[in-house]
Write an enzyme that holds these catalytic residues in place. Structure first.
Site, short mmCIF file in Angstrom:
data_model
loop_
_atom_site.label_atom_id
_atom_site.label_comp_id
_atom_site.label_asym_id
_atom_site.label_seq_id
_atom_site.Cartn_x
_atom_site.Cartn_y
_atom_site.Cartn_z
N ARG A 150 0.82 -1.22 0.00
CA ARG A 150 0.00 0.00 0.00
C ARG A 150 0.86 1.27 0.00
NH1 ARG A 150 -5.60 1.13 1.54
NH2 ARG A 150 -5.92 -1.01 2.20
N HIS A 159 -18.14 12.13 1.17
CA HIS A 159 -18.49 10.90 1.87
C HIS A 159 -20.01 10.81 1.98
CE1 HIS A 159 -18.04 7.54 4.60
NE2 HIS A 159 -18.95 8.10 5.36
N1 NHR Z 1 -7.69 8.20 3.32
C1 NHR Z 1 -7.46 8.83 4.47
N2 NHR Z 1 -6.25 8.71 5.00
N3 NHR Z 1 -8.38 9.57 5.12
C2 NHR Z 1 -9.63 9.66 4.58
O1 NHR Z 1 -10.53 10.39 5.22
C3 NHR Z 1 -9.94 9.00 3.37
C4 NHR Z 1 -8.92 8.26 2.75
C5 NHR Z 1 -9.15 7.56 1.57
C6 NHR Z 1 -10.40 7.55 1.02
C7 NHR Z 1 -12.79 8.10 1.09
C8 NHR Z 1 -13.57 7.22 2.07
C9 NHR Z 1 -15.03 7.50 2.11
O2 NHR Z 1 -15.47 8.59 1.78
C10 NHR Z 1 -11.43 8.26 1.64
C11 NHR Z 1 -11.21 9.00 2.80
C12 NHR Z 1 -12.36 3.75 1.16
C13 NHR Z 1 -12.42 3.09 2.38
C14 NHR Z 1 -11.99 1.64 2.50
O3 NHR Z 1 -12.16 1.02 3.54
C15 NHR Z 1 -12.88 3.80 3.47
C16 NHR Z 1 -13.24 5.13 3.35
C17 NHR Z 1 -13.15 5.79 2.13
C18 NHR Z 1 -12.71 5.08 1.04
N4 NHR Z 1 -11.38 1.04 1.44
C19 NHR Z 1 -10.82 -0.32 1.41
C20 NHR Z 1 -9.30 -0.28 1.66
O4 NHR Z 1 -8.80 -1.29 2.18
C21 NHR Z 1 -11.01 -0.98 0.07
C22 NHR Z 1 -12.45 -1.12 -0.31
C23 NHR Z 1 -12.64 -1.42 -1.79
O5 NHR Z 1 -11.67 -1.46 -2.56
O6 NHR Z 1 -13.82 -1.54 -2.19
O7 NHR Z 1 -8.66 0.71 1.28
O8 NHR Z 1 -15.80 6.62 2.56
C1 GAR Z 2 -20.46 8.31 -4.07
O1 GAR Z 2 -21.68 8.07 -3.43
C2 GAR Z 2 -19.42 8.72 -3.06
O2 GAR Z 2 -19.93 9.52 -2.04
C3 GAR Z 2 -19.01 7.39 -2.52
O3 GAR Z 2 -18.99 6.52 -3.62
C4 GAR Z 2 -19.88 7.01 -4.62
C5 GAR Z 2 -19.11 7.23 -5.87
O4 GAR Z 2 -19.98 7.50 -6.93
N1 GAR Z 2 -17.71 7.44 -1.92
C6 GAR Z 2 -17.34 6.58 -1.01
O5 GAR Z 2 -18.08 5.74 -0.55
C7 GAR Z 2 -15.92 6.71 -0.61
N2 GAR Z 2 -15.61 5.62 0.23
P1 GAR Z 2 -19.46 8.11 -8.28
O6 GAR Z 2 -18.28 7.25 -8.74
O7 GAR Z 2 -20.62 7.97 -9.21
O8 GAR Z 2 -19.07 9.52 -8.03
#
Ligand code: NHR
Ligand code: GAR
Length: 210
Positions: free
Chosen positions: A62, A106
């Protein structure tokens, strides 16, 4: 000078599309997806925006992947990095390079329901109001300073899909607004809170007719 933005996404890209259609005073220098098949990349190509795939499955470490991603982003010299449905948690070293110019949307009213499956969890908890949040990204997942939120009602017969669709309409409204404020230099972070300079618009949105 116009604000240069790089957009990160993982899938459909409807938020990215809403940002393009809002005709903001920004230049989208590139769109980067960790999933090569993301529909958002096709939309970028159709609109003459540089579309870059960086497949995370080819980079199992990562931290190493995030370092590569950060280098690629910096090639485009962005003032702003926009997470638009980017589904990978970003490592602290990545955040350190972009903090203060990194926005996310989010799909919940933070600090409720950080993380994934927000609509399912909102229905399971029986909340009557749900929504979305645009926030600055910090290393503390989904806990960065809040720029703007929008609320929607939860209906008795909602499924995660119907609720997600209602929230998504509001995402498409507030994300362009937040980016416009950033591009105008009107967002200031103070003590972990976002202040809007020359505040004539509201930072919370209650949709009419719902
Ligand atoms: N990174 C940090 N450091 N801080 C935040 O606030 C972040 C971030 C990266 C992405 C978007 C977020 C959301 O809006 C975001 C905010 C992915 C996961 C997750 O668990 C959680 C939150 C968000 C995005 N992802 C898994 C992982 O292991 C993979 C899941 C998948 O691939 O479907 O990275 O919700
Ligand atoms: C949106 O609902 C966004 O808020 C959410 O995924 C969707 C993306 O849609 N984001 C997350 O859940 C981040 N973890 P889009 O690709 O059509 O914009």
């Amino acid at each position: 000078m116009t604000c240069r933005a790089v957009v990160l996404l993982s899938g459909r890209g409807s938020n990215f599309r809403a940002i393009v259609e809002a005709r903001l005073p920004i230049e989208i220098a590139a769109v980067i997806s960790n999933r090569p098949q993301a529909a958002g990349l096709d939309y970028a190509r159709e609109h003459g925006i540089a579309a870059i795939a960086l497949d995370h499955t080819q980079h199992p470490d990562r931290e190493a992947f995030d370092a590569l991603l950060a280098d690629e982003i910096e090639c485009h010299r962005p003032d702003l990095v926009v997470l638009a449905g980017y589904m990978r948690i970003l490592s602290p070293a990545f955040i350190a390079r972009f903090e203060g110019r990194l926005l996310n949307i989010h799909p919940s009213l933070l600090p409720m329901f950080p993380g994934l499956k927000t609509h399912e969890r909102a229905l399971a908890e029986g909340v009557k109001i749900h929504g979305c949040t645009v926030h600055f990204v910090t290393a503390d997942l989904d806990h960065g300073p809040i720029v703007i939120q929008a609320a929607v009602p939860v209906r008795a017969d909602d499924s995660p899909e119907t609720l997600a669709a209602r929230v998504l309409q509001q995402e498409h409204r507030v994300y362009p607004q937040a980016i416009r404020w950033f591009a105008e230099g009107r967002l200031a972070i103070c003590d972990g809170r976002v202040n809007l300079k020359d505040d004539w618009a509201s930072q919370s949105v209650f949709p009419n007719g719902m």
